[in-house]
Every structure is written in C-alpha cells, then in structure tokens.
Design a protein around this motif. Structure first.
Motif, short mmCIF file in Angstrom:
data_model
loop_
_atom_site.label_atom_id
_atom_site.label_comp_id
_atom_site.label_asym_id
_atom_site.label_seq_id
_atom_site.Cartn_x
_atom_site.Cartn_y
_atom_site.Cartn_z
N GLY A 373 -4.11 -62.65 -1.43
CA GLY A 373 -3.53 -61.32 -1.28
C GLY A 373 -3.99 -60.35 -2.34
O GLY A 373 -3.38 -59.30 -2.54
N HIS A 405 -4.71 -54.85 -6.83
CA HIS A 405 -3.50 -54.78 -6.03
C HIS A 405 -3.27 -56.11 -5.31
O HIS A 405 -4.22 -56.83 -5.00
CB HIS A 405 -3.57 -53.63 -5.02
N ARG A 407 -0.91 -57.96 -2.09
CA ARG A 407 -0.06 -57.76 -0.93
C ARG A 407 1.33 -58.35 -1.18
O ARG A 407 1.47 -59.49 -1.64
CB ARG A 407 -0.65 -58.44 0.30
N ASP A 409 3.34 -59.44 0.91
CA ASP A 409 3.61 -60.61 1.77
C ASP A 409 2.79 -61.82 1.38
O ASP A 409 2.80 -62.84 2.06
CB ASP A 409 3.31 -60.24 3.23
N ARG A 410 2.07 -61.72 0.26
CA ARG A 410 1.20 -62.84 -0.15
C ARG A 410 1.25 -62.97 -1.67
O ARG A 410 0.23 -63.05 -2.33
CB ARG A 410 -0.23 -62.54 0.32
N TYR A 423 1.82 -54.19 -3.72
CA TYR A 423 1.79 -53.10 -2.75
C TYR A 423 2.21 -53.61 -1.37
O TYR A 423 2.06 -54.80 -1.07
CB TYR A 423 0.38 -52.51 -2.63
N ARG A 424 2.70 -52.69 -0.56
CA ARG A 424 2.94 -53.02 0.85
C ARG A 424 1.63 -53.50 1.47
O ARG A 424 0.55 -53.00 1.11
CB ARG A 424 3.46 -51.81 1.60
N PRO A 425 1.67 -54.48 2.39
CA PRO A 425 0.42 -55.04 2.93
C PRO A 425 -0.53 -54.00 3.48
O PRO A 425 -1.74 -54.05 3.22
CB PRO A 425 0.93 -55.99 4.04
N GLU A 426 -0.01 -53.02 4.23
CA GLU A 426 -0.90 -52.02 4.83
C GLU A 426 -1.54 -51.13 3.77
O GLU A 426 -2.69 -50.70 3.91
CB GLU A 426 -0.15 -51.18 5.86
N ALA A 428 -2.17 -52.11 0.60
CA ALA A 428 -3.15 -52.93 -0.10
C ALA A 428 -4.46 -53.01 0.69
O ALA A 428 -5.56 -52.89 0.13
CB ALA A 428 -2.59 -54.34 -0.32
N TRP A 429 -4.36 -53.18 2.00
CA TRP A 429 -5.56 -53.24 2.84
C TRP A 429 -6.27 -51.90 2.87
O TRP A 429 -7.51 -51.83 2.86
CB TRP A 429 -5.18 -53.71 4.23
#
Length: 523
Positions: A373, A405, A407, A409-410, A423-426, A428-429
């Motif tokens: 992540g 950064h 994620r 969720d990870r 960071y929020r997953p979206e 971070a991506w």
C-alpha cells in the motif's frame, strides 16, 4: 546582466509553460491550422507555432506568438494567459522574477565538478515544464542566488545552532553533527544545521533570543566542510562525508514557502520505517531514506519556529553516480539534446532502453503499492537514474519521503492509522499516478520520443510492458493504467493563480497508455 539570447530563451520557455499549462488545464477550443495553434482567450486570439505535438501536453512551441493577428511581446502573452485564469496583478511580477533568474542560470557556465550526481543536480536551469514560475525565489535576492543557487554551482558552509535536550524534539535517527561542530557541543545537546539564509532570517528572532538568554540555546556560527545544494535548493550534501540534510528555508520557491513542519518530518520517518520493514525491494529499485529529524519543541517555540528549524537527515547518495531524472531530461543552454538522450543513443535501442527503465521504475512502484500500500512521490526531481558505461539503465532511486503515502486499506504492520502518511485509497492511487506516470513517465516519453522514434511508438512499448506484468500485487494496478480513459494531473497554473499550493486543483488528461493498448488490440 543576461545576454539577449539568454533572456529571449528564458522568455520563450516561460511562454511555452504558460501556454501548454493553459491548454492542459482549461482546454480552450483551440484550432490547429497547419503548424499554427489558434487559442481563443478573453484578451484576444493567441496564435503560436507548434514544433512538436505531445499527447500529454509536452508540446514544443515556436518562440513567435501573435495576439489578434499582431506580433505579441512577451509581456502581452503573459498578461493574456494570466487574465484567462484570473490571476492577480502581482502574478506577472512573479513570472518576470522567474524569467530573470532563468536567464541568469542560462548565462552561467555548466557545473563541472567531476561528480556526475552533483553535476546533474545543479544543471536544472529551466525547471518544471508545467509550472508558471519554476525558478521564482521570493526572499532570495541576486547576491543570495550567487552564493546559494545550485544552478550556479554553489557550495557553502552551514551555520549551526546548539539546543539543550529539554527543548528538542527528535524522530528516527537524528542528524549527526560534523566533527567540527561536535567538538563545540555540550554532551547531550543537539546541533541543528542551518542554511546561511535561514540563519540570517532567524538571527533576530525574539523567542530564540529568550532561549539564548536562559541558557537553552547557543549559536555556533558557520562550521564544518562546505556543502553543495541539490536541485531542490534546500537539501544539501557534505562535500567530504556525503552526509545529506534537508533544511528549512523561509523563502517562497515556486509557490511554496519551504519550511518543514514537524508533522511532515514525522511522515518522512514513518515512511522510512515502512520501507525498512518491507525487506528486499524489487531488483533495481532503491529508496534514499530520510533517517530522522530534530527540531525545537513546538511547545517551547511555537509551530512556526519549529518549522523554521526542523532538519531531516537523509541517507547519502548510493554509489554508481545516480543522476536526478529532471536534470538529465532538460536540454542544454543552447538547445543541446539532454544527457539521457545521449545514453539512449549509446545503448542503441530506445524501446529496449525504455523497457529496462520501466522494469526498475514503474513496475516496482506498482509492486510496492499493491504489496504494501506504499506509494512514492516519484516525479522527475525525486527520481534518480543510474546507467552503466553503455548507457543502459541499471537502477532507479526515489527520495524525499515527505511525499510518500500509504493506502488506509493496506496499513503495513507497525504504522499507526493516524500517521500523516496514511491516505484514502483513491487519493493514494491518484498521487502515485500523477507523480509516477503523468509527471515522471510522460516527461521521459515526451523527451525521448522527440529525439528518437516519436511518442506514439514509446507509449506502445509502455502498454506492452504493463500488459506483461504478472506479479499478483502489481497486475491489478497495471491493468488500471491500461484501461482507464484518463490520468490525473495537477493544474499548477490555476492552483498558483488561486493561491492553492497546498490544496491543488486536478484535471483529467486522456490516458496515452490506454490509447496505445487499444491500438495494440485493434492491430
């Protein structure tokens, strides 16, 4: 004083940045009339010749511009673009400041230190291709630049401040003082290196004066071996030991005041700990870690003074002569091909060269993002390339972990959920795609394409590499890059005009990887 040639080239570079940023961020209904691009603006129709067209906006434009059919002076072009984005009257002065400094750098002889790493760091004379003022430096005057600008080959001695342990906050492994400083340091005290500019700014600070009177602080003055500044201006490298420090500067470079709040330093240290716990990294990929920091306790001096004093200790450059990607992708003062193009030509096959680079750069970035992540701010000024004697890329290094950064969720083991790294997953991506693909890879492909086989052929190679990714952690993200119709790009011009440097606007760009993938499928 700049020669007319250097000033004209600096103005042309600024115009190109303004116009290409405008096209990327506002997408006015421009019309291509042969080799001329006609752009309707509130202040009239801007017409500019197009030398090369880029699917990601890295167009090369002709120097001559017309406004409503009449030749337009540089100042008129700047005013027309700034008016289109609602910039205030002071913004034109910032553009002029950046142009003047760019011209000065173009006039200066190239840095020839004998150190490939230093020479690349101190060769970035034009700066970010999508920033309206890539070389503005509010707070630094002409004499300051002569003493401290990397573009002028600067080297200088740092000042030092000694602090009683009761007023210090540290994280990770704090900076180790040079021997000449340690010899003057009371046992248990911390020495903070200061850029000479910052020492001047803080010399009359009333809080520091109180701490000095109380016996909690001592000014040690300039001590140690000379250091040289990297392309960031405020990160410096010891000429003897190779030790590196990221220093705060209360100066506005581009559109940021470059001080370092302790929270940002904590973020860098958290990221370094995550990297260390990962174990072996993908082959050919490395991280130049931020090891630790030290600063004045905000409870003693307040948040602003802590940000003015926070020093981050960074690992030395690795062996092999790595060079900052931004420096080796920039054309020379007289328009010479960038140094990396010479490497690619020496290697003899631009597609094979690009494949090798992707194998040590983009693919490992996707592996680590999927596996842990973890994403890096791997833009061209934070990415270093190592090449062998034949010009082939052998390693990619990323640095500046303040921009890393993770994620939410990870979360890796040991990283608290409230770390500023999370960071929020979206989000971070989005950060990884912007920095690693739009900012880094798109510039690389644009420059190599311009000097070799064209961008379309190279984006097809990128799509082919991503289609062949089999690593289970990286494959989902590679598929996303192959399929997503757009990629995120920071709207630097509009963000700068709106004073949103810390909260930038984004725009969606057509994804050239997806376009190339569709071409592969239909072929």
């Amino acid at each position: 004083m700049s020669s007319l040639g250097s000033l004209a080239r600096a103005q042309a570079a600024a115009q190109e940045r303004l116009v290409t940023s405008l096209l990327r961020e506002l997408a006015p209904p421009a019309v291509r009339d042969g080799d001329v691009l006609r752009i309707p603006l509130p202040g009239g129709e801007l017409a500019v010749g197009v030398r090369t067209w880029s699917p990601t906006g890295h167009h090369r434009l002709a120097d001559d511009v017309t406004l409503d059919g009449r030749p337009a002076a540089h100042e008129a072009v700047v005013a027309a673009v700034l008016d289109a984005v609602g910039a205030g009257p002071g913004h034109a002065d910032l553009v002029a400041d950046s142009v003047a400094r760019t011209a000065r750098y173009l006039d200066a002889p190239p840095v020839r230190s004998g150190d490939r790493t230093r020479d690349a760091e101190q060769s970035l004379r034009l700066g970010h291709p999508f920033h309206p003022t890539p070389k503005s430096a509010q707070g630094l005057d002409d004499a300051d630049l002569g003493a401290w600008a990397p573009e002028l080959g600067a080297a200088f001695v740092l000042h030092h401040l000694a602090l009683d342990p009761r007023v210090v906050v540290t994280g990770g492994t704090p900076p180790v003082p040079p021997a000449a400083v340690a010899a003057r340091l009371t046992a248990g005290w911390t020495a903070l290196p200061l850029h000479p500019f910052q020492a001047r700014v803080l010399a009359a600070d009333p809080t520091l004066a109180v701490l000095e009177a109380e016996g909690s602080l001592r000014w040690l003055g300039p001590r140690g071996d000379p250091v040289w500044p990297t392309s960031s201006v405020r990160t410096v490298v010891d000429t003897v030991t190779g030790a590196s420090w990221k220093l705060p500067l209360r100066a506005r470079l581009t559109h940021f005041v470059r001080t370092t709040p302790p929270e940002q330093a904590c973020r860098a240290v958290d990221a370094a700990a995550v990297v260390e716990r990962l174990g072996p990294l993908p082959a050919g990929f490395g991280v130049i870690a931020d090891r630790g920091f030290a600063t004045l306790d905000p409870a003693v001096g307040g948040d602003r003074l802590a940000a003015d004093l926070t020093v981050i200790a960074r690992a030395p450059f690795p062996p092999g002569g790595p060079r900052v990607l931004a420096g080796v992708l920039e054309e020379g003062p007289d328009g010479e091909a960038p140094p990396l193009v010479a490497d690619v030509r020496a290697a003899g096959d631009v597609h094979a060269w690009l494949r090798r680079w992707l194998d040590v750069s983009l693919v490992p970035l996707l592996v680590l993002f999927g596996r842990a992540g973890l994403g890096f701010e791997a833009h061209p000024q934070n990415t270093l390339v190592t090449t062998d004697a034949a010009g082939w890329p052998t390693a990619c290094w990323v640095r500046d972990l303040e921009g890393a950064h993770v994620r939410a969720d990870r979360l890796p083991p040991g990283l608290p959920a409230d770390s500023p790294l999370v960071y929020r997953p979206e989000e971070a991506w989005r950060r990884l795609r912007y920095h690693g693909v739009v900012n880094h890879l798109a510039l690389l492909v644009a420059v190599l394409g311009r000097h070799t086989v064209g961008e379309a052929a190279l984006w097809a190679t990128v799509a082919d590499v991503l289609a062949g990714v089999t690593d289970r952690d990286a494959a989902p993200w590679a598929r996303d890059l192959l399929a997503s119709p757009t990629l995120p790009a920071k709207a630097h011009l509009r963000s700068w005009a709106a004073g949103r440097g810390e909260d930038p606007l984004y725009v969606a760009l057509p994804n050239p990887i997806a376009a190339a993938a569709r071409g592969r499928m239909s072929a």
